[in-house]
Write a protein that holds these residues in place. Structure first.
Motif, short mmCIF file in Angstrom:
data_model
loop_
_atom_site.label_atom_id
_atom_site.label_comp_id
_atom_site.label_asym_id
_atom_site.label_seq_id
_atom_site.Cartn_x
_atom_site.Cartn_y
_atom_site.Cartn_z
N LYS A 292 0.82 -1.21 0.00
CA LYS A 292 0.00 0.00 0.00
C LYS A 292 0.86 1.26 0.00
N ARG A 293 0.74 2.10 -1.02
CA ARG A 293 1.55 3.31 -1.12
C ARG A 293 0.76 4.50 -1.64
N HIS A 294 -0.54 4.32 -1.86
CA HIS A 294 -1.41 5.39 -2.33
C HIS A 294 -2.48 5.68 -1.28
N PRO A 295 -3.13 6.84 -1.36
CA PRO A 295 -4.08 7.23 -0.31
C PRO A 295 -5.38 6.46 -0.35
N THR A 296 -6.05 6.46 0.80
CA THR A 296 -7.41 5.95 0.93
C THR A 296 -8.33 7.14 1.15
N ILE A 297 -9.30 7.31 0.28
CA ILE A 297 -10.21 8.44 0.32
C ILE A 297 -11.56 7.99 0.88
N GLY A 298 -12.03 8.65 1.92
CA GLY A 298 -13.29 8.28 2.54
C GLY A 298 -14.51 8.68 1.72
N ASP A 299 -15.69 8.49 2.30
CA ASP A 299 -16.95 8.80 1.63
C ASP A 299 -17.19 10.31 1.58
N ASN A 300 -17.86 10.76 0.51
CA ASN A 300 -18.32 12.15 0.39
C ASN A 300 -17.18 13.17 0.43
N VAL A 301 -16.01 12.79 -0.02
CA VAL A 301 -14.87 13.70 -0.06
C VAL A 301 -14.88 14.48 -1.37
#
Length: 217
Positions: free
Chosen positions: A115-124
């Motif tokens: 894992k080396r990229h971001p995790t984007i949450g809901d409704n961002v």
């Protein structure tokens, strides 16, 4: 796939005032085309057909100018507005009802295979030209200002602006998870922490000048 397409149409119609019909979205929206082809590429990627997946991804990039690695995980209702120059890396994860504007990069740091990229949450909402780089999480309901460079985790219900990105308080106003209508797309109404700091320093200087003037008298 049909259910995902209907969900995507509803998402765009709710967010984009220029969208007049599902047919217009189907024929004219590169963000829709990129997400649809990513679903197909991701299908092959998960089954180990990596070359086939990358070929589909490259074809999609040629058609839409949006580059999504077939390994990226994308939730429902992603809206890529215009989308020219958007790049989404292999280990990126995107939640539900996320809005991404043109020139956004969800990139990695380092050469590690994990894992080396971001995790984007809901409704961002990620505004024009923003760069989110690294393996961390951007919390639900957050906004990232245009041109910002985000290098560390962002808590939920936050606004990030600047280079490097700084978290700015939302004055207690939270965006709910009730649905698409509650997503805040006003990425033009973001605070400027640099300008606020300069104004604060200016006020301090004026206060000091006033006190020095009184002492000199």
């Amino acid at each position: 796939m049909m259910g995902q397409m209907r969900n995507y149409f509803r998402s765009i119609m709710a967010r984009d005032p220029a969208a007049r019909s599902g047919l217009e979205v189907f024929l004219c929206y590169p963000g829709f085309h990129a997400v649809l082809m990513h679903r197909i590429a991701h299908f092959f990627y998960r089954r180990g057909w990596f070359i086939t997946a990358r070929l589909i991804s490259q074809f999609s990039r040629f058609l839409t100018a949006i580059e999504i690695h077939p390994g990226a995980k994308i939730g429902k209702g992603l809206f890529i507005d215009h989308g020219n120059g958007v790049v989404i890396g292999e280990t990126a994860e995107i939640g539900d009802y996320v809005t991404i504007y043109q020139g956004v990069t969800l990139g990695g740091t380092g050469k590690e295979k994990e894992k080396r990229h971001p995790t984007i949450g809901d409704n961002v909402v990620i505004s024009t030209g923003a760069k989110v780089l690294g393996s961390f999480t951007v919390g639900n309901n957050s906004r990232i200002g245009a041109g910002s460079v985000v290098l560390k985790a962002v808590p939920p219900d936050s606004t990030v602006v600047g280079v490097p990105g700084k978290i700015v308080a939302r004055n207690g106003q939270k965006i709910t998870l009730a649905g698409e209508a509650d997503i805040d797309l006003r990425h033009d109404l973001l605070p400027d922490p640099v300008a606020e700091m300069i104004l604060s320093l200016q006020a301090d200087v004026e206060l000091l000048q006033e006190r020095i003037g009184k002492l000199e008298k």
